[in-house]
Design an enzyme around this catalytic site. Structure first.
Site, PDB file in Angstrom:
ATOM      1  N   GLY A  32      -8.156  -3.378   3.187  1.00 57.36           N
ATOM      2  CA  GLY A  32      -9.268  -3.394   4.131  1.00 57.36           C
ATOM      3  C   GLY A  32     -10.594  -3.718   3.479  1.00 57.36           C
ATOM      4  O   GLY A  32     -11.520  -4.182   4.151  1.00 57.36           O
ATOM      5  N   GLY A  87      -8.463   0.815   3.433  1.00 58.01           N
ATOM      6  CA  GLY A  87      -8.413   2.008   4.258  1.00 58.01           C
ATOM      7  C   GLY A  87      -7.786   3.159   3.497  1.00 58.01           C
ATOM      8  O   GLY A  87      -6.887   2.954   2.678  1.00 58.01           O
ATOM      9  N   ASP A 124      -3.390  -7.008   6.741  1.00 61.80           N
ATOM     10  CA  ASP A 124      -4.120  -6.948   8.005  1.00 61.80           C
ATOM     11  C   ASP A 124      -5.616  -7.031   7.722  1.00 61.80           C
ATOM     12  O   ASP A 124      -6.029  -7.715   6.808  1.00 61.80           O
ATOM     13  CB  ASP A 124      -3.741  -5.674   8.773  1.00 61.80           C
ATOM     14  CG  ASP A 124      -4.097  -4.400   8.024  1.00 61.80           C
ATOM     15  OD1 ASP A 124      -4.192  -4.439   6.781  1.00 61.80           O
ATOM     16  OD2 ASP A 124      -4.295  -3.355   8.674  1.00 61.80           O
ATOM     17  N   GLU A 161      -0.122  -5.001   0.802  1.00 60.08           N
ATOM     18  CA  GLU A 161       0.529  -4.186   1.836  1.00 60.08           C
ATOM     19  C   GLU A 161       2.050  -4.251   1.832  1.00 60.08           C
ATOM     20  O   GLU A 161       2.712  -3.279   2.230  1.00 60.08           O
ATOM     21  CB  GLU A 161      -0.010  -4.586   3.220  1.00 60.08           C
ATOM     22  CG  GLU A 161      -1.391  -4.051   3.532  1.00 60.08           C
ATOM     23  CD  GLU A 161      -2.510  -4.826   2.862  1.00 60.08           C
ATOM     24  OE1 GLU A 161      -3.680  -4.417   2.985  1.00 60.08           O
ATOM     25  OE2 GLU A 161      -2.218  -5.852   2.199  1.00 60.08           O
TER      26      GLU A 161
END
Length: 367
Positions: A131, A95, A162, A154
C-alpha cells in the site's frame, strides 16, 4: 527534529500563549499521532508517523488521511501537498496486516491520492511496499533515491497486488506481470526507469529539496523545483535490461500455470531463479495476480480499484491470506501450508467465483 517541530507549533497563536513546559507536553502528545499534519506557506505537509511499524497505515490513519485530503481540496491557501515517512527506514511499508482495515476504504484513499485537485509530491525514500507503493505511485509527483526499495510482495501471503497496482503495474505489460507475480524488489534508479518515481534525487540532497519544496506557491513552482533538483543524468541502466526478452516470452502466457511451464522449458538462470521465487508463493495468489493484471489492462484507474475492492473479501474467504500472515508474521515459521499446494490444483471455478461481478458498482470512489 523536536526543536524544529516545537518552533512550528509555537507559531500557532493558541500555543504561543502557553508556557514552554505545556507547549512541549502538547508536542509530545501530537508527535505520538500516527499521521502529522502541518502547513508551511502554501504547502500542506503530511508525515506518516509510525516509524517502528515502517509507517504502515492502519484504519485510523486511513480515516485521518481521507479527512485531511478533503480539507486540503477545499482550502485555497494550499497549492501543493508534500507526503513523507517518519524515521530512517521507510516511506511506507503498506497496510498494517495485523490491524487490517477495509480494502474498499483504503482504495477510496488511493483514489483520492490519484485524483486530488492539488498536486501531491511523495518522497519515496527507503522502503516503499504494498500500500505504500499505492500512496507513492498514485501521487502526481514522486521522488526516488539510491536507497529506494519498491515492491508489491502480496503473492507471498496469498493475496494479489492491490492499492492501485492493478493499474500502474498492468501499464508495464509483461514486465508488470512479472513484478506482480514475483514481488521482485526494485531498487534505486530502477524505480525511475519503470516510472514508479518521476524524479531521482540523491538521499543526501533531500533536506535541501524539502526546503525548496515548502517555498513553492504553485504547481509550476513545484515542477521547476523538481527539475532543478533532479539527478537522473548519468545514472545506471535498468538492471533487468538483459532479461526483458525472456520476461516478455514467459510472462505473456495466458495463465500462471503456462508462465511456469515456459520458465521450466527455458532453463536459463533467470528462469531457475524465478521458479525458486515461485516455490514459496501461494499458488492461488499467483493465479489471482495473473488474472487481475490481465483484466486490468482493459480497465481505467477507477475500474481497477473497483475490481480490487470487489474481489478482496472473497479472496480473504479462500484462507490463503490468513495462512500467509500466520507463516510470515504470526508464527514466523516461514512454512505456509498452501491449499491447494500447487498451481495444477488451483480450480478455475474457484477463481471464477472470486471474480464474479468484479465490475460491480458496490464500490464507489469518494466524491
Amino acid at each position: 527534529s523536536s526543536h524544529r517541530l516545537l518552533s512550528t507549533f509555537l507559531r500557532m497563536s493558541w500555543l504561543a500563549r502557553l508556557s514552554p513546559h505545556i507547549a512541549r507536553r502538547c508536542l509530545s502528545i501530537s508527535a505520538a499521532a500516527p499521521v502529522l499534519f502541518n502547513q508551511e506557506g502554501n504547502v500542506a505537509t503530511i508525515l506518516l508517523n509510525r516509524p517502528k511499524a515502517l509507517n504502515s497505515y492502519n484504519s485510523e490513519m486511513v480515516e485521518m488521511l481521507i479527512t485531511r485530503l478533503g480539507e486540503i481540496e477545499q482550502d485555497d491557501t494550499v497549492r501543493v501537498v508534500l507526503v513523507e515517512g517518519a524515521g530512517e527506514r521507510a516511506f511506507c511499508a503498506g497496510g498494517d496486516i495485523v490491524h487490517l482495515g477495509s480494502i474498499a476504504r483504503e482504495n477510496q484513499l488511493h483514489h483520492k491520492f490519484k485524483t486530488l485537485k492539488k498536486p501531491i509530491l511523495s518522497i519515496g525514500d527507503r522502503i516503499v511496499m504494498g500500500g505504500g507503493m499505492g500512496l507513492c505511485c498514485n501521487s502526481k509527483y514522486r521522488i526516488g533515491t539510491e536507497r529506494s526499495l519498491f515492491a508489491m510482495p502480496e503473492t507471498r501471503i496469498g493475496f494479489f497486488p492491490d492499492a492501485g497496482a492493478t493499474f500502474f503495474l498492468s501499464r508495464l505489460g509483461d514486465l508488470g506481470m512479472y513484478l506482480a507475480m514475483t514481488g521482485q524488489r526494485i531498487k534505486g534508479f530502477d524505480a525511475r526507469h519503470l516510472g514508479f518515481v518521476t524524479q531521482f534525487v540523491e538521499s543526501g540532497n533531500l533536506p535541501t529539496l524539502r526546503e525548496d519544496v515548502v517555498k513553492c506557491s504553485s504547481e509550476q513552482d513545484l515542477v521547476d523545483c523538481l527539475i532543478s533538483h533532479d539527478q537522473s543524468e548519468g545514472q545506471p541502466e535498468f538492471s533487468l535490461n538483459n532479461n526483458l526478452l525472456e520476461i516478455s516470452k514467459t510472462f505473456s502466457a495466458s495463465s500462471a500455470l503456462e508462465v511456469v511451464r515456459r520458465l521450466e522449458e527455458s532453463g536459463s538462470k533467470f528462469a531457475q531463479d524465478t521458479l525458486k521465487t515461485f516455490s514459496v508463493m501461494s499458488p492461488t495468489g499467483l493465479c489471482l495476480a495473473h488474472r487481475t493484471q490481465t483484466l486490468s489492462r482493459s480497465l481505467d484507474f477507477t475500474g481497477c480499484l473497483r475490481m480490487e475492492a470487489n474481489i478482496a473479501v472473497k479472496t480473504f474467504g479462500l484462507g490463503e491470506f490468513a495462512e500467509g500472515v500466520r507463516a510470515l508474521l504470526v508464527d514466523k515459521d516461514n512454512d505456509p501450508k498452501w491449499n491447494p499446494p500447487s498451481l495444477e490444483e488451483v480450480k478455475d471455478d474457484v477463481l471464477d467465483g472470486v471474480f464474479e461481478n468484479y465490475k460491480s458498482d458496490d464500490w464507489q470512489p469518494l466524491p
